[in-house]
Design an enzyme around this catalytic site. Structure first.
Site, short mmCIF file in Angstrom:
data_model
loop_
_atom_site.label_atom_id
_atom_site.label_comp_id
_atom_site.label_asym_id
_atom_site.label_seq_id
_atom_site.Cartn_x
_atom_site.Cartn_y
_atom_site.Cartn_z
N GLU A 26 2.53 2.09 2.84
CA GLU A 26 2.28 0.81 3.51
C GLU A 26 3.42 0.34 4.43
O GLU A 26 3.77 -0.83 4.44
CB GLU A 26 2.02 -0.28 2.46
C1 TNX Z 1 -0.63 -1.06 -3.26
S1 TNX Z 1 -0.57 1.69 -3.98
C2 TNX Z 1 0.70 -0.70 -3.31
C3 TNX Z 1 1.65 -1.53 -4.05
C4 TNX Z 1 0.98 -2.70 -4.68
C5 TNX Z 1 -0.35 -2.28 -5.23
C6 TNX Z 1 -1.06 -3.33 -6.01
C7 TNX Z 1 0.73 1.66 -3.21
C8 TNX Z 1 1.34 2.92 -2.97
N1 TNX Z 1 1.21 0.47 -2.82
O1 TNX Z 1 2.68 -1.95 -3.21
O2 TNX Z 1 1.78 -3.18 -5.69
O3 TNX Z 1 -1.16 -1.88 -4.17
O4 TNX Z 1 -2.21 -2.85 -6.60
#
Ligand code: TNX
Length: 561
Positions: free
Chosen positions: A365
């Site tokens: 992300e």
């Molecule tokens: C996505 S899954 C994220 C996290 C969040 C999570 C909450 C991923 C690699 N990154 O930063 O905590 O969703 O469900």
């Protein structure tokens, strides 16, 4: 014995007819001694009889083992675990005595029996548990083990102490929660006889704990390790940094924890592990044959680092401490040498206290990092990790960088990224958010958790096939990991509510073969975990899908508080 009774009869007979006082005393003495021996022998035989006669017949196949072993051949008898039981381990086999002691400690906690380990052999002792190192070719992976249980002995064979440790978890689960021989003068815990042949389906069986959004103490992490180890997990991935907090002491960059460790989601005080704390977690995990995978999430999810050292920041804004739950707004400046000097120090210091082979570099992300900058950054960080002798792991976005088969991708959402990883020959850790995210709510009523990926009730968490999920080839799959993100949980009870019982199901998905997995069968075995979870004081979610065994929580009670 008949001879002794005969002797006694003759002595008493002589006694009646003797007139000589001296003779009388000597005969009296003789009869008392013989009588004592006879009484002692009778009571011994009685005791033996009890041990043999009162064993209830038990059926190994009906046991609630999780994860389900590869093969079980029941022989329908019972081994008595009691105060006469002793444990012996192979001499000169590294780690075996410790595994024996671990078992003895757990037996003590469960039954209050003090089982001796490797004491001098007592002739005629019954009920011995042997933990042996064996070079049998059948034990073809380090974690493989076999257990032969007869009414006289338990023999646990493995190639390595790690295999013995996994087998010990099976034995722990076979010991009933309560003693089952009410007629004996001492309690007996009956273990069903038979043979168990077992090994894991996947070599990587993990859970991730996000200690960045909310901090969890060393004690909390140890308890999580205890629970995971019981279900044969072998990896604990710690998500040590994120926008809301930096949780591990880096001696060359002290403000990371001084400043970046001071907050968490919701405005509470945060916290961090000193390097000594981290070593303590790593050592505790190692005693449970679990590997710690440290994660420093980069180049996004880095607000806490950038607040501590603004020179690292690449999003053009002045970073401020953050206690919310949004993602994707932070990034390192990927074109600054200082950033790579920083990453080098962090990877060096953490690698030096991490005996396991992996270093997780996050990479998810990074919405405000330009694509070309992301690739440039990840490529460089992968090299730094390798320089310190570790294998890089990244969230599935890592596959978009110029990586090769020596890096690992953790599949959480993007099928495209997973396919890219496969085309690069990378190994993949299966953590699809829709199935394996422990922070997803069970249903709309759940007290904690998110639902951006799905609601994941206990059956949905179990009923999927990691071996064929999204068409990822089996040969690329390293194993399974269930991540527990902590935006909505701030203490161990809340952690337990989300992790249990679902984490138990993921242990079976990663250890047991597809042929051995069946929801209807699993559901009954899961119901029987309640006494263990209660004894461990685990505040599990008492899912109404499960007919929990005599649990102190009823579903309605939990709903009330
Ligand atoms: C996505 S899954 C994220 C996290 C969040 C999570 C909450 C991923 C690699 N990154 O930063 O905590 O969703 O469900």
């Amino acid at each position: 014995m008949p001879k002794l009774i005969e002797d006694l009869r003759f002595t008493i007979y002589d006694l009646r007819f003797t007139k000589n006082k001296k003779n009388m005393i000597s005969l009296l003495k003789k009869s008392i001694v013989t009588l004592t021996i006879v009484v002692a022998l009778i009571s011994c035989t009685e005791e033996k009889k009890k041990r043999v006669l009162n064993f209830p017949k038990t059926d190994l196949a009906a046991e609630s083992l999780i994860p389900k072993p590869l093969k079980m051949i029941p022989t329908n008898d019972g081994f008595a675990l009691d105060q006469f039981t002793a444990i012996y381990t192979s001499a000169n086999a590294t780690g075996y005595e410790e595994v024996g002691k671990f078992l003895a400690k757990k037996i003590k906690v469960k039954t209050d029996i003090d089982v001796q380990v490797n004491v001098d052999e007592i002739p005629g002792r019954e009920g011995v548990i042997y933990i042996n190192q064996s070079d049998s070719l059948e034990l073809d992976t380090p974690e493989a083990y076999q257990i032969y249980i007869t009414s006289d002995s338990v023999i646990l064979n493995s190639n390595t102490a790690e295999g013995a440790f996994r087998g010990v978890q099976t034995l722990r689960q076979l010991i009933p929660e309560t003693s089952n021989d009410t007629m004996a003068e001492y309690p007996i815990w009956t273990i069903p006889t038979g043979k168990i042949i077992d090994k894991p389906n996947f070599g990587y069986r993990g859970s991730m704990l996000d200690v960045a959004r909310h901090f969890f103490s060393v004690e909390d992490v140890k308890k999580y390790i205890d629970l995971l180890a019981y279900y044969k997990y072998n990896v604990l991935h710690l998500h040590l940094s994120d926008d809301q907090g930096w949780r591990i002491e880096i001696k060359s960059w002290p403000k990371l924890t001084e400043v970046g460790g001071s907050t968490e989601v919701g405005g509470e005080a945060g916290g961090f592990y000193t390097q000594e704390d981290y070593k303590e977690i790593v050592a505790y995990a190692a005693e449970h044959y679990m590997t710690v995978v440290p994660e420093i999430d980069m180049p996004g999810h880095t607000n806490a680092a950038s607040v501590s050292y603004p020179i690292l920041n690449g999003n053009g804004k002045t970073p401020k401490l953050y206690e919310g739950t949004h993602v994707g707004f932070s990034t390192f400046d990927t074109r600054k040498d200082t950033v790579y000097a920083f990453v080098d120090d962090v990877v060096r210091e953490i690698s030096a206290i991490t005996p396991g082979p992996y270093f997780h570099i996050g990479g998810d992300e990074s919405h405000v990092t330009k694509k070309k900058d992301y690739i440039y950054f990840m490529d460089k960080v992968v090299d730094i990790v390798k320089k310190y002798g570790k294998t890089p792991i990244g969230w599935d976005e890592l596959a978009t960088a110029n990586v090769d088969s020596t890096s690992i991708a953790q599949f959480w959402g993007s099928k495209e990224n997973a396919d890219e990883a496969v085309s690069k020959g990378m190994k993949i850790i299966m953590s699809p958010a829709k199935k394996a995210y422990l922070d997803m709510q069970y249903d709309t009523e759940s007290k904690h958790g998110l639902h951006w990926a799905a609601y994941i009730p206990v059956d949905t968490a179990y009923i999927w096939t990691p071996e064929t999920y999204e068409g990822i080839p089996l040969e690329n799959i390293l194993g399974i990991e269930a991540p527990l993100w902590s935006e909505t949980i701030s203490n161990i009870a809340e952690l337990e509510y989300l992790a249990f019982p679902r984490a138990i199901g993921y242990s079976e998905l990663s250890w047991s073969t597809e042929e051995n997995r069946d929801w209807e069968n699993y559901k009954v075995r899961l119901a029987n975990q309640a006494p263990f979870l209660e004894r461990m004081n685990v505040q599990f979610y008492p899912s109404p899908l499960i007919d929990w065994k005599k649990s102190k929580y009823s579903y309605t009670e939990i709903e009330k508080d």
